[in-house]
Design a protein around this motif. Structure first.
Motif, PDB file in Angstrom:
ATOM      1  N   TYR A  78       0.945  -1.321  -0.074  1.00 45.83           N
ATOM      2  CA  TYR A  78      -0.021  -0.090  -0.048  1.00 45.83           C
ATOM      3  C   TYR A  78       0.839   1.182  -0.084  1.00 45.83           C
ATOM      4  CZ  TYR A  78      -3.334  -3.399   1.410  1.00 45.83           C
ATOM      5  OH  TYR A  78      -4.242  -4.732   1.454  1.00 45.83           O
ATOM      6  N   PRO A  79       1.212   1.670  -1.148  1.00 43.50           N
ATOM      7  CA  PRO A  79       2.368   2.842  -1.364  1.00 43.50           C
ATOM      8  C   PRO A  79       1.657   4.130  -0.418  1.00 43.50           C
ATOM      9  CG  PRO A  79       1.908   1.907  -3.417  1.00 43.50           C
ATOM     10  CD  PRO A  79       0.600   1.214  -2.594  1.00 43.50           C
ATOM     11  N   LEU A  80       2.523   4.720   0.194  1.00 52.43           N
ATOM     12  CA  LEU A  80       2.078   6.007   0.936  1.00 52.43           C
ATOM     13  C   LEU A  80       1.881   7.268   0.249  1.00 52.43           C
ATOM     14  CD1 LEU A  80       4.622   5.719   3.867  1.00 52.43           C
ATOM     15  CD2 LEU A  80       2.228   4.850   4.001  1.00 52.43           C
ATOM     16  N   GLU A  81       0.809   7.939   0.621  1.00 57.08           N
ATOM     17  CA  GLU A  81       0.583   9.243  -0.044  1.00 57.08           C
ATOM     18  C   GLU A  81       1.419  10.325   0.718  1.00 57.08           C
ATOM     19  OE1 GLU A  81      -3.608  10.151   0.034  1.00 57.08           O
ATOM     20  OE2 GLU A  81      -4.071   8.302  -1.066  1.00 57.08           O
ATOM     21  N   ILE A  82       1.888  11.234  -0.097  1.00 59.80           N
ATOM     22  CA  ILE A  82       2.635  12.553   0.695  1.00 59.80           C
ATOM     23  C   ILE A  82       2.299  13.618   0.089  1.00 59.80           C
ATOM     24  CG2 ILE A  82       4.956  13.251   0.884  1.00 59.80           C
ATOM     25  CD1 ILE A  82       6.268  10.530   0.139  1.00 59.80           C
ATOM     26  N   PRO A  83       1.208  14.359   0.777  1.00 62.61           N
ATOM     27  CA  PRO A  83       0.697  15.460   0.387  1.00 62.61           C
ATOM     28  C   PRO A  83       1.402  16.458   0.373  1.00 62.61           C
ATOM     29  CG  PRO A  83      -0.680  14.267   1.904  1.00 62.61           C
ATOM     30  CD  PRO A  83       0.510  13.596   2.077  1.00 62.61           C
ATOM     31  N   GLY A  84       1.599  17.560  -0.600  1.00 65.87           N
ATOM     32  CA  GLY A  84       2.307  18.782  -0.757  1.00 65.87           C
ATOM     33  C   GLY A  84       3.716  18.649  -1.368  1.00 65.87           C
ATOM     34  N   VAL A  85       3.845  17.286  -1.631  1.00 63.79           N
ATOM     35  CA  VAL A  85       5.180  16.991  -2.374  1.00 63.79           C
ATOM     36  C   VAL A  85       5.048  16.520  -3.941  1.00 63.79           C
ATOM     37  CG1 VAL A  85       7.442  15.782  -2.329  1.00 63.79           C
ATOM     38  CG2 VAL A  85       6.408  16.183  -0.051  1.00 63.79           C
ATOM     39  N   ALA A  86       5.442  17.274  -4.661  1.00 65.93           N
ATOM     40  CA  ALA A  86       5.260  16.738  -6.226  1.00 65.93           C
ATOM     41  C   ALA A  86       5.959  15.488  -6.624  1.00 65.93           C
ATOM     42  CB  ALA A  86       5.744  17.870  -7.073  1.00 65.93           C
ATOM     43  N   THR A  87       5.483  14.616  -7.070  1.00 64.98           N
ATOM     44  CA  THR A  87       6.256  13.408  -7.716  1.00 64.98           C
ATOM     45  C   THR A  87       7.575  13.649  -8.179  1.00 64.98           C
ATOM     46  OG1 THR A  87       3.842  12.437  -8.036  1.00 64.98           O
ATOM     47  CG2 THR A  87       5.965  11.392  -9.075  1.00 64.98           C
ATOM     48  N   LEU A  88       7.509  14.604  -9.276  1.00 68.58           N
ATOM     49  CA  LEU A  88       8.832  14.938  -9.732  1.00 68.58           C
ATOM     50  C   LEU A  88       9.838  15.250  -8.470  1.00 68.58           C
ATOM     51  CD1 LEU A  88       8.055  17.001 -12.950  1.00 68.58           C
ATOM     52  CD2 LEU A  88       9.352  14.810 -12.827  1.00 68.58           C
ATOM     53  N   THR A  89       9.447  16.193  -7.593  1.00 67.79           N
ATOM     54  CA  THR A  89      10.381  16.423  -6.636  1.00 67.79           C
ATOM     55  C   THR A  89      10.795  15.343  -5.820  1.00 67.79           C
ATOM     56  OG1 THR A  89       9.419  18.655  -6.572  1.00 67.79           O
ATOM     57  CG2 THR A  89      10.726  17.883  -4.662  1.00 67.79           C
ATOM     58  N   PHE A  90       9.831  14.479  -5.311  1.00 65.22           N
ATOM     59  CA  PHE A  90      10.267  13.256  -4.812  1.00 65.22           C
ATOM     60  C   PHE A  90      11.053  12.578  -5.274  1.00 65.22           C
ATOM     61  CE2 PHE A  90       9.188   8.589  -3.909  1.00 65.22           C
ATOM     62  CZ  PHE A  90       9.330   8.707  -2.735  1.00 65.22           C
ATOM     63  N   LEU A  91      10.964  12.132  -6.755  1.00 60.78           N
ATOM     64  CA  LEU A  91      11.774  11.346  -7.535  1.00 60.78           C
ATOM     65  C   LEU A  91      13.248  11.804  -7.466  1.00 60.78           C
ATOM     66  CD1 LEU A  91       9.407  10.235 -10.573  1.00 60.78           C
ATOM     67  CD2 LEU A  91      10.098   8.816  -8.576  1.00 60.78           C
ATOM     68  N   ARG A  92      13.336  13.047  -7.923  1.00 59.84           N
ATOM     69  CA  ARG A  92      14.858  13.802  -8.049  1.00 59.84           C
ATOM     70  C   ARG A  92      15.412  13.842  -6.615  1.00 59.84           C
ATOM     71  NH1 ARG A  92      16.811  19.932  -9.527  1.00 59.84           N
ATOM     72  NH2 ARG A  92      18.861  19.208  -9.609  1.00 59.84           N
ATOM     73  N   THR A  93      14.685  13.780  -5.406  1.00 60.99           N
ATOM     74  CA  THR A  93      15.328  13.860  -4.115  1.00 60.99           C
ATOM     75  C   THR A  93      15.723  12.588  -3.845  1.00 60.99           C
ATOM     76  OG1 THR A  93      14.045  15.694  -3.273  1.00 60.99           O
ATOM     77  CG2 THR A  93      15.041  14.259  -1.774  1.00 60.99           C
ATOM     78  N   ALA A  94      15.021  11.458  -4.177  1.00 66.78           N
ATOM     79  CA  ALA A  94      15.277  10.122  -3.985  1.00 66.78           C
ATOM     80  C   ALA A  94      16.457   9.599  -4.622  1.00 66.78           C
ATOM     81  CB  ALA A  94      14.270   9.281  -4.261  1.00 66.78           C
ATOM     82  N   LEU A  95      16.656   9.922  -6.049  1.00 63.93           N
ATOM     83  CA  LEU A  95      17.893   9.626  -6.832  1.00 63.93           C
ATOM     84  C   LEU A  95      19.007  10.143  -6.369  1.00 63.93           C
ATOM     85  CD1 LEU A  95      18.822   8.105  -9.472  1.00 63.93           C
ATOM     86  CD2 LEU A  95      17.960  10.391 -10.748  1.00 63.93           C
TER      87      LEU A  95
END
Length: 260
Positions: free
Chosen positions: A96-113
């Motif tokens: 069940y993947p978590l929801e992260i309100p307020g964080v754009a998917t692109l931002t999340f992906l770049r931060t993780a990478l």
């Protein structure tokens, strides 16, 4: 190699792993070896320890290791913190993947990478290089670019959440992917899309563990090896036919043998 014997190291090697949660023993001497290029399916009844195994591998807090060893590429996985495990190439796709309100998917992906790249001592990707890579992967996986501008998993359908995780896997290029019931909550169309994305990530240098209750997922992600997990141990191993057998007979025989 100039007369020296070359010994292939397993991508993942689990030896007699024991673990407990809140004082209750869940894994009871689990053994498993996954070589690069292989997909292993793990099936079993509720409470067998399937999700516990995935959480122990990823380093989720609250799971106490009471015995055994785990090696990733020959390195002691249990000695690593969760972020180090990820940087070494371990990826967990959640049931069940978590929801992260307020964080754009692109931002999340770049931060993780870039966090992983820093951990490995590599240079961070620039914004143009990152965007180029994401666009290429999104097109390959059939992901709507508009989804990348939305907050992480917020308002996503079950299929969109799982496709988003597939994009994360493709971007991070892990050595070992652990898919914890990735078919949960998906209709057949979404299942086919997600399975197609996972199949595109099959590679000679990458291994996968697919955890599932049901054989239907394995019609689309065809495993090299199928294991039955019951009462915290691998109790049977076979090929694709074993999954078909389980679909027909269920897990009662394994639960009865463990209780005997």
């Amino acid at each position: 190699m100039q007369g020296e014997d070359f010994v292939m190291t397993a991508l993942l090697e689990i030896r007699d792993l024991k673990a407990e949660v809140a004082g209750r023993q869940i894994l009871n001497g689990l053994n498993l070896t996954v070589n690069a290029g292989e997909i292993h399916a793990i099936m079993g009844p509720n409470g067998a320890g399937k999700s516990t195994l995935s959480y122990v591998l990823s380093g989720k807090p609250g799971y106490e290791i009471t015995g055994g060893e785990v090696f990733l590429n020959g390195e002691d996985l249990l000695a690593m913190e969760a972020d180090e495990r990820a940087a070494k190439g371990l990826f967990l796709a959640f049931q069940y993947p978590l929801e992260i309100p307020g964080v754009a998917t692109l931002t999340f992906l770049r931060t993780a990478l870039n966090a992983q790249r820093r951990k490995r001592g590599e240079e961070e990707l620039s914004s143009p290089d990152f965007m180029k890579k994401v666009r290429e992967l999104s097109k390959k996986l059939g992901i709507d670019p508009d989804m990348l501008r939305r907050p992480v998993n917020v308002g996503f359908s079950g299929g969109e959440k799982k496709r988003n995780e597939t994009l994360q896997m493709a971007l991070l290029e892990p050595r070992l992917c652990v898919l914890d019931e990735t078919d949960s909550g998906l209709d057949i169309d979404a299942l086919k899309v997600v399975a197609n994305g996972v199949n595109q990530l099959r590679a000679a240098e990458r291994g996968m563990i697919v955890i599932t209750h049901y054989q239907r997922l394995l019609d689309y992600i065809v495993p090299d090896v199928v294991h039955v997990l019951a009462a915290g141990r691998i109790v049977e191993t076979g090929g694709k036919d074993l999954a078909l057998q389980l679909e027909a007979t269920g897990y009662a025989q394994y639960q009865q043998s463990e209780a005997a």
